[in-house]
Design an enzyme around this catalytic site. Sequence first.
Site, mmCIF file in Angstrom:
data_model
loop_
_atom_site.group_PDB
_atom_site.id
_atom_site.type_symbol
_atom_site.label_atom_id
_atom_site.label_comp_id
_atom_site.label_asym_id
_atom_site.label_seq_id
_atom_site.Cartn_x
_atom_site.Cartn_y
_atom_site.Cartn_z
ATOM 1 N N HIS A 263 0.845 -1.194 0.000
ATOM 2 C CA HIS A 263 0.000 0.000 0.000
ATOM 3 C C HIS A 263 0.875 1.236 0.000
ATOM 4 O O HIS A 263 1.928 1.247 0.638
ATOM 5 C CB HIS A 263 -0.928 0.019 1.227
ATOM 6 C CG HIS A 263 -2.104 0.897 1.019
ATOM 7 N ND1 HIS A 263 -2.071 2.239 1.267
ATOM 8 C CD2 HIS A 263 -3.334 0.614 0.538
ATOM 9 C CE1 HIS A 263 -3.244 2.758 0.954
ATOM 10 N NE2 HIS A 263 -4.022 1.800 0.496
ATOM 11 N N ASP A 314 -8.044 -5.478 -0.512
ATOM 12 C CA ASP A 314 -8.489 -6.376 -1.572
ATOM 13 C C ASP A 314 -8.191 -7.844 -1.309
ATOM 14 O O ASP A 314 -8.795 -8.715 -1.930
ATOM 15 C CB ASP A 314 -7.842 -5.964 -2.907
ATOM 16 C CG ASP A 314 -8.380 -4.627 -3.367
ATOM 17 O OD1 ASP A 314 -9.605 -4.466 -3.351
ATOM 18 O OD2 ASP A 314 -7.579 -3.747 -3.707
HETATM 19 N N1 COA Z 1 3.884 -7.716 -4.566
HETATM 20 C C1 COA Z 1 5.216 -7.727 -4.678
HETATM 21 N N2 COA Z 1 5.978 -6.647 -4.528
HETATM 22 C C2 COA Z 1 5.373 -5.510 -4.239
HETATM 23 C C3 COA Z 1 3.980 -5.408 -4.088
HETATM 24 C C4 COA Z 1 3.236 -6.571 -4.270
HETATM 25 N N3 COA Z 1 1.912 -6.556 -4.143
HETATM 26 N N4 COA Z 1 3.646 -4.142 -3.797
HETATM 27 C C5 COA Z 1 4.776 -3.464 -3.764
HETATM 28 N N5 COA Z 1 5.821 -4.269 -4.026
HETATM 29 C C6 COA Z 1 7.214 -3.904 -4.089
HETATM 30 C C7 COA Z 1 7.525 -3.234 -5.404
HETATM 31 O O1 COA Z 1 7.881 -4.147 -6.402
HETATM 32 C C8 COA Z 1 8.643 -2.323 -5.001
HETATM 33 O O2 COA Z 1 9.788 -3.111 -4.834
HETATM 34 P P1 COA Z 1 11.209 -2.584 -5.303
HETATM 35 O O3 COA Z 1 11.488 -1.391 -4.446
HETATM 36 O O4 COA Z 1 12.103 -3.748 -5.059
HETATM 37 O O5 COA Z 1 11.063 -2.220 -6.751
HETATM 38 C C9 COA Z 1 8.231 -1.860 -3.635
HETATM 39 O O6 COA Z 1 7.437 -2.918 -3.082
HETATM 40 C C10 COA Z 1 7.427 -0.563 -3.631
HETATM 41 O O7 COA Z 1 6.270 -0.775 -4.440
HETATM 42 P P2 COA Z 1 5.585 0.302 -5.354
HETATM 43 O O8 COA Z 1 4.882 -0.368 -6.471
HETATM 44 O O9 COA Z 1 6.579 1.371 -5.702
HETATM 45 O O10 COA Z 1 4.545 0.915 -4.343
HETATM 46 P P3 COA Z 1 3.437 1.963 -4.696
HETATM 47 O O11 COA Z 1 3.223 2.752 -3.476
HETATM 48 O O12 COA Z 1 3.740 2.680 -5.947
HETATM 49 O O13 COA Z 1 2.175 1.049 -5.030
HETATM 50 C C11 COA Z 1 0.463 -0.495 -4.717
HETATM 51 C C12 COA Z 1 1.248 0.649 -4.092
HETATM 52 C C13 COA Z 1 -0.710 -0.816 -3.833
HETATM 53 C C14 COA Z 1 -0.061 -0.062 -6.112
HETATM 54 C C15 COA Z 1 1.396 -1.721 -4.861
HETATM 55 O O14 COA Z 1 1.740 -2.164 -3.566
HETATM 56 C C16 COA Z 1 0.767 -2.831 -5.668
HETATM 57 O O15 COA Z 1 0.871 -2.821 -6.906
HETATM 58 N N6 COA Z 1 0.079 -3.798 -5.002
HETATM 59 C C17 COA Z 1 -0.620 -4.856 -5.712
HETATM 60 C C18 COA Z 1 -1.941 -4.329 -6.259
HETATM 61 C C19 COA Z 1 -2.952 -4.115 -5.163
HETATM 62 O O16 COA Z 1 -3.136 -4.939 -4.287
HETATM 63 N N7 COA Z 1 -3.636 -2.967 -5.256
HETATM 64 C C20 COA Z 1 -4.677 -2.623 -4.314
HETATM 65 C C21 COA Z 1 -4.298 -1.446 -3.495
HETATM 66 S S1 COA Z 1 -5.458 -1.150 -2.200
#
Ligand code: COA
Length: 377
Positions: A263, A314
């Site tokens: 998140h 979710d």
């Molecule tokens: N699975 C695996 N790795 C994850 C992850 C996940 N669900 N969520 C984040 N990470 C990792 C990223 O790959 C990144 O790793 P790195 O630094 O080695 O590249 C790090 O954690 C930071 O993630 P990032 O995507 O930059 O975070 P964000 O703040 O931009 O995105 C979300 C937040 C929620 C979009 C992201 O956690 C995600 O895509 N989650 C899965 C989708 C989801 O469940 N969405 C519902 C949100 S309520």
Amino acid sequence: MAEVYEGALDRGLEGVVACTTGISSIVDATLCYRGYTIEDLAANSTYEEVVFLLWNNRFPKKDEFTQFVKDLRQECVLPAEFMSLLKSLPYQGVHPMTWMETATSLLSHFDKESQDSSDEANMRKAIRLTAKMPLLVSALECIRNGKDPKAVNPEKSIAWNFLYTLTGQEPDPEAVKVFDTCLILHADHELNCSAFSARVVASSLSDVYSAVVSGIAALKGPLHGGANEQVMRMLTNIGTVEKATEWVKEALANKEKIMGFGHRVYKNGDPRAKILRSMSESLTKKAGHPEWYDMSKVIDDTVQSEKGLLPNVDFYSATTYYSLGIPIDLFTPIFAAARVSGWLAHILEQWQNNRIYRPRGKWNGNEGLKYSPIESR
Ligand code: COA
């Protein structure tokens, strides 16, 4: 105030404060709507009461609430002409969220007040959309199964009527309570992607329907609301509890994202996930399929130990909805049908102190180029 840093420009505005808001707050792992914790609301309130709270910044008195519920129930109907247009829409191969965008936009064609921007008309439209959006989800399910949706029972809640119109069967009280809690948990969440999108559209003084449709469009994506559907698809792909740990390790090794984890704001856990986890545990057992919860728990433990990430709203909502017999591709439309109340609160708040959103882009393109005719390129 959150820290603003240069990287935020290209990294999803992380840490940027875009507006003041009094609707919902996130502090560490505590989520509040209008100052009340989500745990308090989930345990003691109803979705209808929470909607009133979100829009009015206070709980209703008894008479007010009776009138509010009556107004909502009166709008729990889809006009016949609207239904025949809905039935004419192709739905094969169309994502239900695309269908929701179209159907919600189509509702505005049947609303004589769609372009009336008075506070009173906006409140009536808020009531209309909150009452009708759950019915759009069940209408899709009925239409694609060649059935006519049942008329709602005006004595019953939005949660009861949603389950009733979806399945055609009177729902059991526990299912209604669980679903009502899900509606509460999904109603609002500070300045998330879809609420921000709705506020941006509202800030141009566009109308309520247009702003809500932009919220639906943003929620559709798998990084936002679309994750709940992807979680259930992941569980069905994995298939058995025994395969879960290896599956997760391999996915992480391949740098794949595990849906339902991580998140932007919560770093110490999403409080909604805890409430949903216990509902998922009891509902999967009741449905005779505890393996869905067991598999989820293994995935949860593995993602935490391997990557330090915690589940978000979710993750456990997927198995909760699945145990209620809701088709997987309707999970995100249901999220939209609940979140509409929060979008509406944001749209109304935006208009109380409006200024159009118009940020700047930091230039990193070419400079000083001169046009050359096509023959000489
Ligand atoms: N699975 C695996 N790795 C994850 C992850 C996940 N669900 N969520 C984040 N990470 C990792 C990223 O790959 C990144 O790793 P790195 O630094 O080695 O590249 C790090 O954690 C930071 O993630 P990032 O995507 O930059 O975070 P964000 O703040 O931009 O995105 C979300 C937040 C929620 C979009 C992201 O956690 C995600 O895509 N989650 C899965 C989708 C989801 O469940 N969405 C519902 C949100 S309520």
